[in-house]
Enzyme design. Structure first.
Site, short mmCIF file in Angstrom:
data_model
loop_
_atom_site.label_atom_id
_atom_site.label_comp_id
_atom_site.label_asym_id
_atom_site.label_seq_id
_atom_site.Cartn_x
_atom_site.Cartn_y
_atom_site.Cartn_z
N THR A 178 11.50 -4.96 0.93
CA THR A 178 11.14 -3.83 0.58
C THR A 178 9.39 -3.45 0.57
O THR A 178 8.92 -4.11 -0.34
CB THR A 178 11.88 -3.13 -0.70
OG1 THR A 178 13.31 -3.29 -0.62
CG2 THR A 178 11.36 -1.61 -1.11
N GLU A 179 9.03 -2.62 1.46
CA GLU A 179 7.52 -2.29 1.30
C GLU A 179 6.71 -3.50 1.41
O GLU A 179 5.65 -3.80 1.00
CB GLU A 179 7.07 -1.55 -0.07
CG GLU A 179 7.87 -0.29 -0.22
CD GLU A 179 7.68 0.56 0.50
OE1 GLU A 179 6.66 0.72 1.08
OE2 GLU A 179 8.55 1.68 0.68
N LEU A 180 7.33 -4.45 2.28
CA LEU A 180 6.58 -5.87 2.65
C LEU A 180 6.02 -6.44 1.29
O LEU A 180 5.25 -7.20 1.38
CB LEU A 180 5.41 -5.54 3.44
CG LEU A 180 5.82 -5.08 4.94
CD1 LEU A 180 4.40 -5.45 5.71
CD2 LEU A 180 6.72 -6.01 5.58
N TRP A 191 2.49 -3.57 1.12
CA TRP A 191 1.73 -2.99 2.23
C TRP A 191 1.14 -1.55 1.65
O TRP A 191 0.76 -0.66 2.32
CB TRP A 191 2.28 -2.95 3.37
CG TRP A 191 3.60 -1.89 3.63
CD1 TRP A 191 4.01 -1.21 2.59
CD2 TRP A 191 4.07 -1.70 5.07
NE1 TRP A 191 5.02 -0.49 3.37
CE2 TRP A 191 5.13 -0.68 4.55
CE3 TRP A 191 4.05 -1.78 6.27
CZ2 TRP A 191 6.03 -0.29 5.60
CZ3 TRP A 191 4.95 -1.47 7.13
CH2 TRP A 191 6.06 -0.49 7.09
#
Length: 457
Positions: free
Chosen positions: A149-151, A303
């Site tokens: 999730t979300e890098l 990220w």
């Protein structure tokens, strides 16, 4: 020869409707807003589908048919796919058509787009398996590359992904991690043996995702020809350019009148004019290129926001408090074995709920405000906590029901095991009991010190 690796994140959360304290204990539905509010999930999905998903998928399919060398990849959250199944079959089919070309790879992630890796490894593994099953059910493919999730990434996550059988994992190419190194190579994480690491080239990615429509940007308007020349400039200085971004970049974040679709339409042709360039999927990049050595991620990197850390979801007390409370419920929720309660609990884990509670200022604060359906971060927190408190009540009620049923089963078994002895007493072979039909319970007479004959029921 730089290979371009396109990866698109596709996700729409289930936003919590305005949920007042008076709704607690009275309304078990948190995501069914049917008004014109920004928390009407169906309305938002319909808008984004028409502006982004459908036209972009149509264009990508045309490009895949027009350019055999062109390739893309997606990560579609389970929450997003559920919404497509429930009311947008034409959008789901358009993604399935892309995957059927064999040149649109699907990546793995947590089903509920959650931060579970930070709080519960068991829950994290369950959500990854749920997502894996959903992808198989809808696309009949098994993802080989993982994106959290979300890098959100660190060395430990690489080790976990490797243990789960993945060949690769993608992460942010953050400057403070890369130092002097380039994101345009394949790397490994310390403590892993075979899994490879692909890092986002955030400068080139953000040129498309964030700066494309910025009229104050020196490169505005960005043409596919210009961008392709920037890609070709990396010849001899890297193997791979990873362009990772939200899929909603096309048509939603960058509107059609910015020229974003024309840019995408022209890009493959312009890139492929240089015979040294090509396109790869994440799996192909991992197979094609050797790693360029280890790169250490001792801390979490994401990220999101300028810090590229966890502060987008965990920078203030209300975010941390609500996050800790949702995961503190894990044991009780799972003990209910109630599928609806468990699903609701997992939907409340979606990272967006905590993103909306962020209280940052300046540029990052503006981005959070753009995505939030609430007027303030505190509104997001209040709605979340009211829904959470309602869920707690329902979980406790379910556990009480289970405990009562458990006691009744013990009583029934004790009654079933009773047989009459020669001395006229009625016995249970495990303990001597007295039956109290009126009160519907049994008494161990040895403990009560009043062993006596009981009437047969």
């Amino acid at each position: 020869m730089p290979s371009i690796c396109f990866y698109f994140q596709v996700h729409q959360p289930l936003r919590i409707k305005p949920y007042k304290v008076f709704d607690v204990g009275n309304d078990p539905e948190y995501f069914n807003d049917a008004s014109d509010n920004k928390t009407n999930n169906k309305l938002i999905m319909e808008k984004v589908s028409n502006k982004s998903y459908l036209p972009t998928n149509k264009l990508l399919l045309e490009l895949l048919n027009r350019h055999p060398e062109f390739k893309v990849s997606f990560s579609l959250s389970g929450v997003f796919l559920e919404q497509l199944e429930d009311g947008f079959p034409e959008v789901l089919k358009s993604f399935q058509d892309l995957v059927k070309t064999g040149r649109a790879e699907i990546l793995s992630e947590t089903y509920y787009h959650s931060l579970s890796f930070l709080y519960s490894k068991d829950e994290f593994r369950k959500q990854v398996e749920l997502h894996k099953q959903k992808i198989w059910d809808l696309f009949e493919v098994e993802p080989q590359v993982f994106r959290n999730t979300e890098l959100i990434f660190n060395n430990e996550l690489a080790q976990e992904a490797e243990a789960m059988g993945y060949k690769g994992v993608i992460a942010e190419g953050a400057d403070h991690i890369l130092d002097w190194r380039s994101p345009n190579f394949v790397y490994r994480s310390p403590g892993t043996k075979n899994i490879k690491l692909l890092l986002k080239n955030y400068k080139l990615s953000d040129d498309i995702a964030f700066r494309f429509s910025d009229k104050g940007w020196a490169a505005h308007p960005l043409l596919a020809e210009t961008f392709s020349s920037w890609v070709s400039d990396h010849n001899g200085a890297g193997n791979l350019i990873n362009l990772f971004m939200d899929y909603e970049t096309f048509g939603e974040h960058q509107w059609e009148d910015t020229g974003i679709f024309k840019f995408l339409e022209n890009l493959p042709n312009e890139v492929l004019k240089n015979p040294d360039n090509d396109f790869v999927t994440p799996s192909e990049a991992i197979a094609k290129y050797d790693d360029f050595g280890e790169i250490d991620f001792p801390h979490y990197v994401s990220w999101a926001d300028e810090e590229r850390d966890l502060s987008a979801w965990l920078s203030n007390d209300i975010q941390r408090d609500s996050m800790e409370k949702i995961y503190a419920m894990e044991k009780n929720v799972l003990e209910t074995k109630d599928e609806k309660l468990i699903k609701t609990w997992r939907r409340l884990q979606t990272s967006d709920h905590f993103y909306y509670m962020c209280t940052k200022f300046f540029n990052d604060g503006d981005v959070h405000k753009y995505f939030s359906p609430y007027d303030t971060p505190y509104d997001a927190f209040i709605n979340f906590m009211n829904a959470l408190n309602d869920l707690k009540i329902r979980v406790n009620e379910k556990l009480e029901q289970i405990n009562k049923k458990g006691k009744k089963k013990v009583i029934k078994k004790a009654v079933d095991d009773i047989h009459e002895k020669d001395d006229g007493h009625f016995h249970n072979p495990n303990f001597i009991i007295e039956l109290n039909k009126a009160k519907n319970h049994v008494i161990d007479l040895r403990k009560e010190r009043k062993l006596k004959k009981v009437k047969k029921m």
